[in-house]
Design an enzyme around this catalytic site. Structure first.
Site, PDB file in Angstrom:
ATOM      1  N   LYS A  68       0.552  -1.214   0.525  1.00  0.00           N
ATOM      2  CA  LYS A  68       0.327   0.265  -0.022  1.00  0.00           C
ATOM      3  C   LYS A  68       0.634   1.750  -0.488  1.00  0.00           C
ATOM      4  CE  LYS A  68      -3.544   2.391   2.568  1.00  0.00           C
ATOM      5  NZ  LYS A  68      -4.562   2.537   4.154  1.00  0.00           N
ATOM      6  N   HIS A 183       7.284  10.187  20.042  1.00  0.00           N
ATOM      7  CA  HIS A 183       7.200  10.236  21.712  1.00  0.00           C
ATOM      8  C   HIS A 183       5.954  11.487  22.433  1.00  0.00           C
ATOM      9  CE1 HIS A 183      11.356  11.530  23.536  1.00  0.00           C
ATOM     10  NE2 HIS A 183      11.693  10.308  23.858  1.00  0.00           N
ATOM     11  N   HIS A 218      14.405  22.024  19.442  1.00  0.00           N
ATOM     12  CA  HIS A 218      13.162  20.171  19.423  1.00  0.00           C
ATOM     13  C   HIS A 218      14.219  19.734  17.642  1.00  0.00           C
ATOM     14  CE1 HIS A 218       9.686  17.393  18.783  1.00  0.00           C
ATOM     15  NE2 HIS A 218       8.923  18.386  18.102  1.00  0.00           N
ATOM     16  N   LYS A 251      24.723  26.609  24.897  1.00  0.00           N
ATOM     17  CA  LYS A 251      23.702  24.666  24.232  1.00  0.00           C
ATOM     18  C   LYS A 251      24.308  24.157  23.275  1.00  0.00           C
ATOM     19  CE  LYS A 251      19.309  25.245  27.396  1.00  0.00           C
ATOM     20  NZ  LYS A 251      17.621  25.081  26.192  1.00  0.00           N
ATOM     21  N   MET A 253      23.752  21.129  21.270  1.00  0.00           N
ATOM     22  CA  MET A 253      22.934  20.626  20.753  1.00  0.00           C
ATOM     23  C   MET A 253      22.604  19.510  20.965  1.00  0.00           C
ATOM     24  SD  MET A 253      20.590  22.911  20.514  1.00  0.00           S
ATOM     25  CE  MET A 253      20.379  24.040  20.774  1.00  0.00           C
ATOM     26  N   GLY A 254      21.754  18.960  21.131  1.00  0.00           N
ATOM     27  CA  GLY A 254      22.074  17.240  20.692  1.00  0.00           C
ATOM     28  C   GLY A 254      21.684  16.475  22.168  1.00  0.00           C
ATOM     29  N   PHE A 255      21.498  17.775  23.776  1.00  0.00           N
ATOM     30  CA  PHE A 255      22.161  17.380  24.686  1.00  0.00           C
ATOM     31  C   PHE A 255      21.240  17.455  25.440  1.00  0.00           C
ATOM     32  CE2 PHE A 255      26.821  16.302  23.382  1.00  0.00           C
ATOM     33  CZ  PHE A 255      27.091  15.417  24.058  1.00  0.00           C
ATOM     34  N   HIS A 257      16.729  16.811  27.763  1.00  0.00           N
ATOM     35  CA  HIS A 257      15.732  16.695  27.756  1.00  0.00           C
ATOM     36  C   HIS A 257      14.644  16.375  29.079  1.00  0.00           C
ATOM     37  CE1 HIS A 257      12.827  14.192  26.418  1.00  0.00           C
ATOM     38  NE2 HIS A 257      13.461  13.721  24.928  1.00  0.00           N
ATOM     39  N   ASP A 308      19.115  12.937  19.235  1.00  0.00           N
ATOM     40  CA  ASP A 308      19.697  13.594  18.055  1.00  0.00           C
ATOM     41  C   ASP A 308      21.295  13.548  17.839  1.00  0.00           C
ATOM     42  OD1 ASP A 308      17.404  14.779  17.299  1.00  0.00           O
ATOM     43  OD2 ASP A 308      17.459  15.752  18.756  1.00  0.00           O
TER      44      ASP A 308
HETATM   45  N1  COA Z   1      23.511  21.900  26.756  1.00  0.00           N
HETATM   46  C1  COA Z   1      23.615  23.112  28.421  1.00  0.00           C
HETATM   47  N2  COA Z   1      23.383  23.446  29.210  1.00  0.00           N
HETATM   48  C2  COA Z   1      22.168  22.374  29.125  1.00  0.00           C
HETATM   49  C3  COA Z   1      21.360  22.417  27.647  1.00  0.00           C
HETATM   50  C4  COA Z   1      22.532  21.906  26.934  1.00  0.00           C
HETATM   51  N3  COA Z   1      21.862  21.058  25.273  1.00  0.00           N
HETATM   52  N4  COA Z   1      20.488  21.715  28.089  1.00  0.00           N
HETATM   53  C5  COA Z   1      20.185  22.002  29.352  1.00  0.00           C
HETATM   54  N5  COA Z   1      20.992  22.245  29.862  1.00  0.00           N
HETATM   55  C6  COA Z   1      20.969  23.486  30.989  1.00  0.00           C
HETATM   56  C7  COA Z   1      20.265  24.777  30.472  1.00  0.00           C
HETATM   57  O1  COA Z   1      21.046  25.499  30.630  1.00  0.00           O
HETATM   58  C8  COA Z   1      20.208  25.392  32.761  1.00  0.00           C
HETATM   59  O2  COA Z   1      21.084  25.094  32.910  1.00  0.00           O
HETATM   60  P1  COA Z   1      20.691  26.407  34.291  1.00  0.00           P
HETATM   61  O3  COA Z   1      19.641  25.979  35.253  1.00  0.00           O
HETATM   62  O4  COA Z   1      22.531  26.781  35.368  1.00  0.00           O
HETATM   63  O5  COA Z   1      20.411  27.568  32.928  1.00  0.00           O
HETATM   64  C9  COA Z   1      19.387  23.830  32.590  1.00  0.00           C
HETATM   65  O6  COA Z   1      20.394  22.605  32.048  1.00  0.00           O
HETATM   66  C10 COA Z   1      17.934  23.733  32.268  1.00  0.00           C
HETATM   67  O7  COA Z   1      18.091  23.958  31.439  1.00  0.00           O
HETATM   68  P2  COA Z   1      16.535  23.770  30.421  1.00  0.00           P
HETATM   69  O8  COA Z   1      16.656  24.626  29.133  1.00  0.00           O
HETATM   70  O9  COA Z   1      15.462  25.347  31.131  1.00  0.00           O
HETATM   71  O10 COA Z   1      15.670  22.839  30.127  1.00  0.00           O
HETATM   72  P3  COA Z   1      14.332  22.152  29.093  1.00  0.00           P
HETATM   73  O11 COA Z   1      13.932  21.540  30.313  1.00  0.00           O
HETATM   74  O12 COA Z   1      13.351  23.099  28.500  1.00  0.00           O
HETATM   75  O13 COA Z   1      15.529  22.116  28.180  1.00  0.00           O
HETATM   76  C11 COA Z   1      16.031  20.862  26.127  1.00  0.00           C
HETATM   77  C12 COA Z   1      14.791  20.479  27.544  1.00  0.00           C
HETATM   78  C13 COA Z   1      15.598  19.638  25.540  1.00  0.00           C
HETATM   79  C14 COA Z   1      14.535  21.736  25.053  1.00  0.00           C
HETATM   80  C15 COA Z   1      17.209  21.339  26.370  1.00  0.00           C
HETATM   81  O14 COA Z   1      18.081  20.204  27.173  1.00  0.00           O
HETATM   82  C16 COA Z   1      18.165  22.226  25.439  1.00  0.00           C
HETATM   83  O15 COA Z   1      17.908  22.853  24.610  1.00  0.00           O
HETATM   84  N6  COA Z   1      18.643  20.866  24.427  1.00  0.00           N
HETATM   85  C17 COA Z   1      19.754  21.260  23.226  1.00  0.00           C
HETATM   86  C18 COA Z   1      18.587  21.046  21.977  1.00  0.00           C
HETATM   87  C19 COA Z   1      18.030  19.932  21.814  1.00  0.00           C
HETATM   88  O16 COA Z   1      18.780  18.893  21.642  1.00  0.00           O
HETATM   89  N7  COA Z   1      17.268  19.916  21.381  1.00  0.00           N
HETATM   90  C20 COA Z   1      16.585  18.512  21.196  1.00  0.00           C
HETATM   91  C21 COA Z   1      15.643  17.550  22.369  1.00  0.00           C
HETATM   92  S1  COA Z   1      15.161  15.904  22.176  1.00  0.00           S
END
Ligand code: COA
Length: 373
Positions: A68, A183, A218, A251, A253-255, A257, A308
């Site tokens: 399909k 997810h 994201h 920040k 990227m890729g770290f 959650h 990621d």
């Molecule tokens: N690199 C460096 N520091 C990070 C980080 C990263 N990837 N992710 C979180 N932190 C730190 C923040 O700077 C913050 O520190 P502080 O309290 O000293 O200011 C703390 O951890 C909390 O981060 P916050 O962004 O408020 O957490 P959240 O729950 O809102 O964010 C994400 C979750 C995924 C958005 C965040 O980890 C991020 O931006 N990651 C990078 C983007 C990414 O990989 N996205 C894919 C998600 S699957």
């Protein structure tokens, strides 16, 4: 005092029977099945069927489903014309978003196009959309959209490289589609549900989701992770560079959650594939650099890679251009989005939260003549 939650953190915004994320901090299950077993034994088509139809297919059902999907890969002439008009330097996510929206006008949801068929159609034709636009502009050719491949992973790689794909790359991409397929109430899925909850059309909900996935917090994180990894020419260089970035509070990227607290259960699976491909391709730098970044992030911040991060190098080893990384996420997540749109519609209520107001108190209107210059 504010009672709202920034970013809806920790808020349960509805019920769902599709997926669990991070129950007790770890783990990921699609309709009860663990991600490890799905990634080891199933295929993306099986998982898409599971998500959309609610149960794993039998052997016959899967064969019919694959046929399909393979029969739904071609695009209507109207979509092809639009793809030809979209600039060559557009972001591929914007290409997908525009084409899905256009498809909604050419194949609108009605009695002849029911929601599960639309879901399957979108899953089947996403790689065709991207590859038609890509080859039209990059190589001035109009690709044949029927590759004869029996999987989405194979179809995409075949269209991209113009030849039957290498088995290891095909299985790596297939596994990555399984990992990316669903997810729970992540930002793009929530956007799809909010749109669906207004009783908007299926294509509209998926268009919202694609727009939401594009951002670097994201889906866009895998592309930015690749750009970062490629900045470093050695392990030493990467170690120094990441420490310097962290010192500047950048920040990475890729770290990290929002829901997982100790690890992303998908990361080690894709890391294993990245490692295998790195060895196969004779890579001496990229995988080692990725691993040292992982180590520094843990030592310095106790932050772990999410899906990621190692997807970036895995895709790179599959010779996939970096701007296509987030679109691949779309190929996979369309299955999850579709399952959520169907679930939202089955027990719908408009999603309309409140906000904590932080603006001025009520005040009298000032006529324009009295406001000064
Ligand atoms: N690199 C460096 N520091 C990070 C980080 C990263 N990837 N992710 C979180 N932190 C730190 C923040 O700077 C913050 O520190 P502080 O309290 O000293 O200011 C703390 O951890 C909390 O981060 P916050 O962004 O408020 O957490 P959240 O729950 O809102 O964010 C994400 C979750 C995924 C958005 C965040 O980890 C991020 O931006 N990651 C990078 C983007 C990414 O990989 N996205 C894919 C998600 S699957």
């Amino acid at each position: 005092m504010s009672t709202s939650s920034q970013g809806l953190e920790g808020i349960k915004a509805g019920e769902s029977a599709i997926c669990t994320v991070g129950l007790e901090g770890i783990g990921l299950n699609y309709r009860g099945y663990g991600i490890d077993e799905l990634a080891e034994h199933s295929t993306f088509e099986e998982v898409a069927y599971l998500l959309i139809h609610g149960a794993l297919p039998t052997r016959d059902e899967l064969a019919i489903y694959r046929r399909k999907l393979a029969g739904m890969r071609d695009l209507p002439g109207g979509v092809k014309i639009i793809l030809e008009q979209i600039p060559e330097d557009a972001h591929p996510m914007d290409v997908l978003r525009t084409a899905v929206s256009a498809l909604g006008t050419l194949e609108p949801e009605d009695e002849s196009h029911n929601e599960k068929d639309i879901a399957d159609r979108l899953i089947a034709c996403m790689p065709s959309i991207l590859m038609y636009w890509y080859h039209f502009h990059k190589n001035q050719t109009v690709p044949k959209l029927n590759t004869g491949e029996d999987s989405i992973a194979g179809h995409f790689l075949h269209l991209l490289h113009g030849q039957a794909p290498d088995e290891m790359m095909k299985r790596c991409l297939d596994v990555s589609l399984i990992l990316y397929a669903e997810h729970e109430f992540n930002a793009s899925t929530f956007a799809a549900r909010v749109t669906a909850a207004t009783l908007a059309d299926f294509h509209g909900a998926i268009t919202s989701a694609i727009a939401t996935l594009r951002g670097p917090l994201h889906g866009g994180a895998n592309e930015m992770a690749m750009e970062l990894i490629q900045e470093f020419s050695s392990v030493e260089d990467a170690e120094k560079g990441i420490r310097a970035l962290l010192a500047k509070k950048a920040k990475i990227m890729g770290f990290g959650h929002r829901v997982y607290t100790t690890c992303d259960p998908r990361s080690d699976i894709i890391k294993g594939w990245s490692n295998k491909l790195s060895y196969d391709k004779g890579d001496k730098v990229l995988f080692a650099v990725s691993e040292v970044i992982e180590k520094v992030m843990w030592d310095e911040k106790k932050l772990f890679p999410n899906l990621d991060f190692f997807s970036a190098s895995a895709y790179h080893f599959c010779a996939i251009p970096t701007p296509m990384f987030t679109p691949i996420f779309v190929f996979a997540r369309t299955a999850g989005w579709a399952a959520h749109v169907i679930e939202q519609r089955s027990n719908n209520r408009l999603i309309r939260p409140l906000s904590d107001y932080t603006g001025p108190a009520h005040r009298p209107y000032v006529p324009i003549e009295e406001r000064g210059q």
